[in-house]
Design a protein around this motif. Structure first.
Motif, PDB file in Angstrom:
ATOM      1  N   TYR A 266      14.464 -16.315 -63.644  1.00 26.99           N
ATOM      2  CA  TYR A 266      13.568 -17.106 -64.478  1.00 26.99           C
ATOM      3  C   TYR A 266      12.131 -16.634 -64.324  1.00 26.99           C
ATOM      4  O   TYR A 266      11.750 -16.060 -63.299  1.00 26.99           O
ATOM      5  N   GLY A 267      11.346 -16.861 -65.354  1.00 19.01           N
ATOM      6  CA  GLY A 267       9.946 -16.442 -65.362  1.00 19.01           C
ATOM      7  C   GLY A 267       9.422 -16.418 -66.787  1.00 19.01           C
ATOM      8  O   GLY A 267      10.157 -16.679 -67.744  1.00 19.01           O
ATOM      9  N   GLY A 268       8.149 -16.099 -66.940  1.00 19.80           N
ATOM     10  CA  GLY A 268       7.506 -16.094 -68.247  1.00 19.80           C
ATOM     11  C   GLY A 268       8.000 -14.968 -69.141  1.00 19.80           C
ATOM     12  O   GLY A 268       8.845 -14.152 -68.756  1.00 19.80           O
ATOM     13  N   VAL A 269       7.441 -14.915 -70.356  1.00 21.96           N
ATOM     14  CA  VAL A 269       7.856 -13.897 -71.321  1.00 21.96           C
ATOM     15  C   VAL A 269       7.310 -12.533 -70.919  1.00 21.96           C
ATOM     16  O   VAL A 269       6.255 -12.418 -70.292  1.00 21.96           O
ATOM     17  N   GLY A 270       8.051 -11.499 -71.295  1.00 24.27           N
ATOM     18  CA  GLY A 270       7.571 -10.137 -71.121  1.00 24.27           C
ATOM     19  C   GLY A 270       7.491  -9.651 -69.688  1.00 24.27           C
ATOM     20  O   GLY A 270       6.705  -8.767 -69.374  1.00 24.27           O
ATOM     21  N   LEU A 271       8.316 -10.204 -68.792  1.00 27.92           N
ATOM     22  CA  LEU A 271       8.256  -9.805 -67.379  1.00 27.92           C
ATOM     23  C   LEU A 271       9.429  -8.922 -66.958  1.00 27.92           C
ATOM     24  O   LEU A 271       9.501  -8.518 -65.809  1.00 27.92           O
ATOM     25  N   GLY A 272      10.360  -8.637 -67.874  1.00 28.80           N
ATOM     26  CA  GLY A 272      11.433  -7.688 -67.554  1.00 28.80           C
ATOM     27  C   GLY A 272      12.772  -8.312 -67.245  1.00 28.80           C
ATOM     28  O   GLY A 272      13.680  -7.614 -66.777  1.00 28.80           O
ATOM     29  N   LYS A 273      12.960  -9.604 -67.518  1.00 25.73           N
ATOM     30  CA  LYS A 273      14.242 -10.238 -67.212  1.00 25.73           C
ATOM     31  C   LYS A 273      15.372  -9.623 -68.035  1.00 25.73           C
ATOM     32  O   LYS A 273      16.439  -9.299 -67.503  1.00 25.73           O
ATOM     33  N   THR A 274      15.131  -9.481 -69.343  1.00 28.88           N
ATOM     34  CA  THR A 274      16.157  -8.898 -70.219  1.00 28.88           C
ATOM     35  C   THR A 274      16.482  -7.472 -69.800  1.00 28.88           C
ATOM     36  O   THR A 274      17.652  -7.069 -69.769  1.00 28.88           O
ATOM     37  N   HIS A 275      15.450  -6.701 -69.467  1.00 32.64           N
ATOM     38  CA  HIS A 275      15.654  -5.319 -69.025  1.00 32.64           C
ATOM     39  C   HIS A 275      16.561  -5.283 -67.799  1.00 32.64           C
ATOM     40  O   HIS A 275      17.535  -4.507 -67.747  1.00 32.64           O
ATOM     41  N   LEU A 276      16.278  -6.121 -66.811  1.00 35.45           N
ATOM     42  CA  LEU A 276      17.069  -6.111 -65.573  1.00 35.45           C
ATOM     43  C   LEU A 276      18.511  -6.524 -65.823  1.00 35.45           C
ATOM     44  O   LEU A 276      19.441  -5.901 -65.292  1.00 35.45           O
ATOM     45  N   MET A 277      18.708  -7.571 -66.610  1.00 38.68           N
ATOM     46  CA  MET A 277      20.070  -8.042 -66.857  1.00 38.68           C
ATOM     47  C   MET A 277      20.900  -6.980 -67.580  1.00 38.68           C
ATOM     48  O   MET A 277      22.061  -6.740 -67.229  1.00 38.68           O
ATOM     49  N   GLN A 278      20.296  -6.349 -68.581  1.00 38.39           N
ATOM     50  CA  GLN A 278      21.033  -5.312 -69.298  1.00 38.39           C
ATOM     51  C   GLN A 278      21.239  -4.077 -68.424  1.00 38.39           C
ATOM     52  O   GLN A 278      22.234  -3.358 -68.588  1.00 38.39           O
ATOM     53  N   ALA A 279      20.312  -3.826 -67.501  1.00 37.48           N
ATOM     54  CA  ALA A 279      20.494  -2.700 -66.575  1.00 37.48           C
ATOM     55  C   ALA A 279      21.736  -2.907 -65.719  1.00 37.48           C
ATOM     56  O   ALA A 279      22.453  -1.948 -65.405  1.00 37.48           O
ATOM     57  N   VAL A 280      22.001  -4.156 -65.345  1.00 36.81           N
ATOM     58  CA  VAL A 280      23.221  -4.453 -64.581  1.00 36.81           C
ATOM     59  C   VAL A 280      24.446  -4.072 -65.403  1.00 36.81           C
ATOM     60  O   VAL A 280      25.356  -3.386 -64.915  1.00 36.81           O
ATOM     61  N   GLY A 281      24.473  -4.522 -66.663  1.00 40.88           N
ATOM     62  CA  GLY A 281      25.609  -4.202 -67.523  1.00 40.88           C
ATOM     63  C   GLY A 281      25.788  -2.718 -67.728  1.00 40.88           C
ATOM     64  O   GLY A 281      26.911  -2.193 -67.654  1.00 40.88           O
TER      65      GLY A 281
END
Length: 448
Positions: free
Chosen positions: A153-168
């Motif tokens: 969790y965290g604010g917008v534009g901090l890389g959450k989506t990038h990290l999750m997709q990197a796992v996949g």
């Protein structure tokens, strides 16, 4: 050093060359060069000396597609290399298409909704996200075993989506037969409603017959009772079969008021990680990497100016950089610090300059439903002390008042109280999501 620090910075390093003149160390990306120069160079020198090696120079090298970047701490000269290729490996551009919905099915890599550009190699790691980065790597190595569910969790534009997709993408790389599904919570809600409205079949099978389910922006599922119930059953089915679940949101589970208690408890049973705003060094690295993608070498002074003056989120930072690069290209000038000050200065100065100490105290008191006299009183009730400390922090951070002046504004005689309060809130902002959110909300009201 801590295990997380070792995994993040040293695990993928390699000693390439060792002599009395030069020691060359391979590191995973351009950002790592900066970190090794600033944070670890002296430590490495000490280790080398203990092992009988006393080189005149230490060089750090990035290997990228057969090319390499060499930066010497003493000379800071770069060897010839293909910069655009190197930076392309460091940080991937945002996709031009809309966010993948995962409607292609989720069986294997072909229909999983993953962007192949989002990898661990292209993610810039800093102190604000190193825990999330390390946890995601562990999940990619042992899906369904470690940290299940993983909640970022965290604010917008901090890389959450990038990290999750990197796992996949990492799981697919090593286990091509794995079934990965990445969707936004909005897509989950829409498909669930369609399955009810149009009596479509296959909804449950799609979401429950996967090895890894990645749900983005979970906060949007809150308040939708039937959808939450369906996700609850999906969660249980996957978790009981040791399938990995990864979730992102803008808030921790306990701060989503309309989230059902049974979902909240399940989200908190795994690993919950706060992804924060990148620190100054990381923002500089992101700027330099993004500029390099456009074929521009941004000076250190320019990147530091932008990083110092734009601290809200990475997208605003990128927007300021794009504005600077576009202006420089149209006018045929260098994107130097003078141009940045003239163009991007309005980002910093867009906030009103007439904010007063009284306004900060009044807005803070109003936010916490207190009166200004209560804030300035000698009462030490907890519901008054914390808002008073936040007001002191804002007086320091926004107006740069001296500690005696801050103490005086809030009816205090001893300025050490102000020092303690400011230091406490500075630490709490890093560790406590609620405090950080409260400070951000008061700032927004001040500059609305």
């Amino acid at each position: 050093m801590s295990h997380a620090t070792f995994v993040t910075w040293f695990k993928n390093t390699e000693l390439l060359q060792s002599s009395d003149e030069l020691v060359t160390i391979a590191v995973p990306n351009i950002f790592a060069i900066r970190q090794f120069e600033v944070k670890f160079n002296d430590q490495i020198k000490t280790v080398l000396e203990k092992n009988g090696v006393k080189p005149k120079k230490i060089a750090y090298t990035v290997k990228t597609s057969g090319r390499k970047t060499v930066v010497s701490r003493e000379t800071t000269n770069s060897a010839s290399y293909d910069q655009s290729s190197a930076v392309d490996e460091l940080i991937a551009p945002r996709p031009t298409s809309s966010r993948p919905s995962g409607s292609g099915g989720g069986n294997g890599s072909a229909g999983g909704g993953l962007n192949p550009r989002y990898t661990f190699d292209s993610f810039i790691v800093g102190s604000s996200n190193d825990l999330a980065y390390t946890a995601c790597q562990a999940v990619a190595q042992f899906p369904g075993v470690k940290y299940n569910p993983l909640y970022l969790y965290g604010g917008v534009g901090l890389g959450k989506t990038h990290l999750m997709q990197a796992v996949g993408n990492q799981i697919i790389k090593h286990q091509p037969e794995s079934r990965i599904l990445y969707v936004s919570s909005e897509t989950f809600v829409k498909e669930f409603l369609d399955s009810i409205r149009f009596k479509k079949k296959g909804f449950s099978d799609k979401y429950r017959n996967v090895d890894v389910l990645i749900i983005d922006d979970m906060q949007f599922i809150a308040g939708k009772e039937k959808t939450q119930e369906e996700f609850f059953h999906t969660f249980n089915a996957l978790h009981q079969n040791n399938k990995q679940i990864i979730i992102s949101s803008d808030k921790p589970p306990k701060s989503i008021p309309t989230l059902t208690e049974r979902l909240r408890s399940r989200f908190e049973m795994g690993m919950t990680i706060d992804v924060q705003m990148p620190d100054f060094e990381t923002r500089c690295a992101i700027l330099e990497a993004k500029a390099s993608l456009s074929g521009v070498e941004l000076s250190r002074e320019t990147s530091e100016y932008l990083a110092k003056n734009i601290k809200t989120n990475i997208r605003e930072l990128e927007g300021a950089l794009n504005q600077l690069l576009a202006y420089a290209e149209m006018r045929g000038v260098e994107p130097d610090i003078a141009t940045a000050e003239g163009l991007v200065g309005n980002v910093r100065h867009s906030r009103p300059q007439h904010i007063t100490a009284k306004q900060i105290i009044d807005k803070t008191a109003k936010h916490f439903q207190l009166s200004t006299p209560e804030m300035c009183s000698s009462r030490r009730d907890k519901h008054i002390v914390t808002p008073r400390q936040i007001a002191m922090y804002l007086l320091r951070s926004e107006l740069h008042l001296s500690f005696p002046k801050i103490a005086n504004e809030l009816g205090r005689k001893d300025h050490t109280t102000a020092i303690h309060s400011v230091e406490k809130i500075e630490k709490s902002i890093k560790l406590d999501f609620t405090i950080r959110e409260q400070v951000a909300e008061i700032r927004e009201k001040l500059y609305a």
